[in-house]
Scaffold this motif. Structure first.
Motif, PDB file in Angstrom:
ATOM      1  N   PRO A 139      15.040   7.697   7.036  1.00  0.00           N
ATOM      2  CA  PRO A 139      14.626   6.287   7.133  1.00  0.00           C
ATOM      3  C   PRO A 139      13.730   5.999   8.329  1.00  0.00           C
ATOM      4  N   GLU A 143      10.058   4.250   7.785  1.00  0.00           N
ATOM      5  CA  GLU A 143       9.575   3.073   8.513  1.00  0.00           C
ATOM      6  C   GLU A 143       8.163   3.293   9.044  1.00  0.00           C
ATOM      7  N   HIS A 145       5.910   4.970   7.452  1.00  0.00           N
ATOM      8  CA  HIS A 145       5.050   5.198   6.291  1.00  0.00           C
ATOM      9  C   HIS A 145       4.756   6.676   6.051  1.00  0.00           C
TER      10      HIS A 145
END
Length: 203
Positions: A139, A143, A145
């Motif tokens: 994650p 975040e 990209h």
């Protein structure tokens, strides 16, 4: 020759980030094993970035602020190498069910360098083999990209599972896992490199 053909034939630039800086760490030995294994995968240009060789400050400037001269000097070496990479492999241990602060520090000093690029993982540590560190990293990179590839290399119990040279004792299984992860990283790396060249990513 089309742009797509040129992009396909150009070696994929892969930055291999060694995330641990602890004294007595296994990280560099694990990274060296991985690099030697990856050398059998055609079309890769590997660049090892060892965080133990960097002196990144722990305190970042406020929003919109400029890094200190000391931070700028440290970033002058690593930032262009991250920017030039088409893909990344993060070598990380698992500390207390997560990944090292040194690795988070490197990640947070950068943003656009990660965007629209794939990230693969080689983890190690105890019975879990570092998988919880990888699950925490996914994650974080989302975040930013970045695209994390599904398959990862997980080295279980490095203190018994690795030989004196840092190579896994169960080489067949570990090399098979590395081959699978590299195949996915190569596909995503080349696909996203072509996409960035033809249609710049708007993050």
């Amino acid at each position: 020759m089309s742009t797509t053909s040129i992009e396909h034939e150009t070696p994929l630039r892969v930055a291999v980030v060694v995330g641990s800086v602890r004294e007595g760490r296994q990280g560099r030995a694990v990274a060296d094993w991985f690099v030697a294994t990856a050398a059998g995968h055609d079309g890769l240009d590997l660049d090892v970035i060892d965080l133990a060789d960097l002196d990144l400050p722990l305190v970042m400037p406020g929003w919109g602020g400029a890094p200190s001269p000391e931070a700028a000097a440290a970033l002058a070496d690593v930032t262009p190498r991250l920017a030039a990479a088409d893909a990344f492999v993060v070598v990380t241990p698992e500390y207390n069910h997560s990944f090292p602060a040194s690795l988070k520090n490197l990640i947070d000093w950068h943003h656009g360098e990660w965007q629209a690029k794939p990230v693969g993982f080689v983890s190690y540590g105890g019975l879990a083999g570092g998988v919880r560190a990888v699950e925490h990293l996914r994650p974080v990179f989302a975040e930013l990209h970045a695209v994390t590839v599904r398959d990862a290399v997980s080295l279980h119990g490095p203190w018994s599972g690795l030989g004196e040279d840092g190579a896994p004792r169960d080489t067949a299984v570990c090399e098979g896992a590395a081959k699978g992860m590299l195949g996915q990283l190569d596909w995503w790396g080349r696909t996203l490199r072509t996409a960035r060249a033809t249609h710049p990513y708007q993050g």
